[in-house]
Design a protein around this motif. Structure first.
Motif, mmCIF file in Angstrom:
data_model
loop_
_atom_site.group_PDB
_atom_site.id
_atom_site.type_symbol
_atom_site.label_atom_id
_atom_site.label_comp_id
_atom_site.label_asym_id
_atom_site.label_seq_id
_atom_site.Cartn_x
_atom_site.Cartn_y
_atom_site.Cartn_z
ATOM 1 N N TRP A 74 8.089 -31.565 11.515
ATOM 2 C CA TRP A 74 7.775 -32.943 11.876
ATOM 3 C C TRP A 74 7.890 -33.103 13.385
ATOM 4 N N TYR A 75 6.976 -33.873 13.942
ATOM 5 C CA TYR A 75 6.962 -34.165 15.376
ATOM 6 C C TYR A 75 7.201 -35.664 15.545
ATOM 7 N N PHE A 76 8.234 -36.016 16.296
ATOM 8 C CA PHE A 76 8.582 -37.420 16.532
ATOM 9 C C PHE A 76 8.477 -37.745 18.015
ATOM 10 N N THR A 77 7.897 -38.887 18.311
ATOM 11 C CA THR A 77 7.898 -39.421 19.667
ATOM 12 C C THR A 77 8.965 -40.500 19.735
ATOM 13 N N GLU A 78 9.785 -40.428 20.754
ATOM 14 C CA GLU A 78 10.864 -41.398 20.966
ATOM 15 C C GLU A 78 10.432 -42.387 22.036
ATOM 16 N N THR A 79 10.687 -43.665 21.779
ATOM 17 C CA THR A 79 10.415 -44.693 22.787
ATOM 18 C C THR A 79 11.655 -45.557 23.002
ATOM 19 N N LEU A 80 11.763 -46.062 24.208
ATOM 20 C CA LEU A 80 12.826 -46.992 24.580
ATOM 21 C C LEU A 80 12.145 -48.201 25.197
ATOM 22 N N HIS A 81 12.284 -49.358 24.564
ATOM 23 C CA HIS A 81 11.622 -50.596 25.008
ATOM 24 C C HIS A 81 10.117 -50.392 25.118
ATOM 25 N N ASP A 83 8.474 -47.683 25.895
ATOM 26 C CA ASP A 83 8.062 -46.629 26.821
ATOM 27 C C ASP A 83 8.471 -45.260 26.286
ATOM 28 N N TYR A 84 7.589 -44.275 26.481
ATOM 29 C CA TYR A 84 7.860 -42.902 26.069
ATOM 30 C C TYR A 84 9.173 -42.431 26.683
ATOM 31 N N ASN A 85 10.006 -41.768 25.855
ATOM 32 C CA ASN A 85 11.312 -41.344 26.330
ATOM 33 C C ASN A 85 11.661 -39.905 25.951
ATOM 34 N N GLY A 86 10.895 -39.281 25.043
ATOM 35 C CA GLY A 86 11.177 -37.920 24.640
ATOM 36 C C GLY A 86 10.520 -37.577 23.323
ATOM 37 N N THR A 87 10.741 -36.330 22.854
ATOM 38 C CA THR A 87 10.164 -35.878 21.587
ATOM 39 C C THR A 87 11.156 -35.027 20.809
ATOM 40 N N THR A 104 16.855 -29.126 11.402
ATOM 41 C CA THR A 104 17.157 -28.464 12.669
ATOM 42 C C THR A 104 15.913 -28.519 13.540
ATOM 43 N N GLY A 105 16.111 -28.361 14.829
ATOM 44 C CA GLY A 105 14.971 -28.352 15.737
ATOM 45 C C GLY A 105 15.389 -28.549 17.168
ATOM 46 N N THR A 106 14.486 -29.175 17.937
ATOM 47 C CA THR A 106 14.753 -29.401 19.351
ATOM 48 C C THR A 106 14.388 -30.827 19.750
ATOM 49 N N TYR A 107 15.058 -31.289 20.774
ATOM 50 C CA TYR A 107 14.750 -32.564 21.415
ATOM 51 C C TYR A 107 14.426 -32.265 22.876
ATOM 52 N N THR A 108 13.335 -32.838 23.381
ATOM 53 C CA THR A 108 12.968 -32.689 24.786
ATOM 54 C C THR A 108 12.895 -34.074 25.408
ATOM 55 N N ASN A 109 13.675 -34.292 26.485
ATOM 56 C CA ASN A 109 13.670 -35.613 27.128
ATOM 57 C C ASN A 109 12.522 -35.722 28.132
ATOM 58 N N ASP A 113 14.104 -31.458 29.812
ATOM 59 C CA ASP A 113 15.315 -30.780 29.334
ATOM 60 C C ASP A 113 15.264 -30.701 27.805
ATOM 61 N N THR A 114 15.569 -29.537 27.255
ATOM 62 C CA THR A 114 15.505 -29.323 25.812
ATOM 63 C C THR A 114 16.898 -29.070 25.248
ATOM 64 N N TYR A 115 17.165 -29.701 24.092
ATOM 65 C CA TYR A 115 18.467 -29.592 23.432
ATOM 66 C C TYR A 115 18.271 -29.216 21.964
ATOM 67 N N LYS A 116 19.206 -28.458 21.430
ATOM 68 C CA LYS A 116 19.215 -28.102 20.017
ATOM 69 C C LYS A 116 19.588 -29.332 19.195
ATOM 70 N N VAL A 117 18.934 -29.496 18.049
ATOM 71 C CA VAL A 117 19.217 -30.607 17.131
ATOM 72 C C VAL A 117 19.649 -30.027 15.786
ATOM 73 N N VAL A 118 20.770 -30.526 15.269
ATOM 74 C CA VAL A 118 21.255 -30.158 13.938
ATOM 75 C C VAL A 118 21.671 -31.456 13.246
ATOM 76 N N LEU A 119 21.032 -31.740 12.104
ATOM 77 C CA LEU A 119 21.301 -32.973 11.364
ATOM 78 C C LEU A 119 21.568 -32.656 9.896
ATOM 79 N N HIS A 120 22.459 -33.445 9.291
ATOM 80 C CA HIS A 120 22.769 -33.320 7.872
ATOM 81 C C HIS A 120 22.570 -34.683 7.224
#
Length: 131
Positions: A74-81, A83-87, A104-109, A113-120
């Motif tokens: 899954w690909y998610f676009t993040e917005t704040l108010h 405006d594009y804020n990351g994926t 599991t996956g990655t977040y890119t701001n 900058d890319t960060y590891k994502v782990v969710l349960h």
């Protein structure tokens, strides 16, 4: 005659509602070392929702819009108010923990900058009226 039309329209609405029915998922986990709560409503093809950093509190939610890319990605676009804020690029794991799927996956701001994502998953909400 009016009663037949009303009943027919009711069943038609029920069928359309079921075809668009979605499920809510509440996940807890981390983006990098930062704890988050991630809530998403998903159909087979699209998803929407929000998440927040635990340190910031539930009143500072970031909005999400996602689409299924196939093979549980899954690909998610993040917005704040607005405006594009990351994926997020996330893989729904087919294995389960307590009956719920892991992610599991990655977040890119916005800075790249890319960060590891782990969710349960901690909760599944069946809601055929969330359209």
């Amino acid at each position: 005659m009016k009663k037949k039309i009303t009943i027919t329209l009711f069943f038609l609405f029920a069928i359309v509602s079921i075809s668009f029915a979605d499920t809510g998922y509440v996940y807890k986990g981390k983006v990098g070392k930062y704890p988050i709560v991630f809530t998403v409503w998903a159909t087979a093809a699209t998803a929407s929702g929000d998440y927040y950093y635990v340190s910031q509190g539930a009143n500072k939610k970031l909005q999400l819009a996602g689409e299924n890319k196939g093979n549980n990605w899954w690909y998610f676009t993040e917005t704040l108010h607005g405006d594009y804020n990351g994926t997020f690029l996330l893989m729904w794991d087919l294995t389960t923990r307590n009956g719920y799927k892991n992610v599991t996956g990655t977040y890119t701001n916005i800075y790249g900058d890319t960060y590891k994502v782990v969710l349960h998953c901690v909760k599944v909400i069946q809601n055929p009226y969330h359209i």
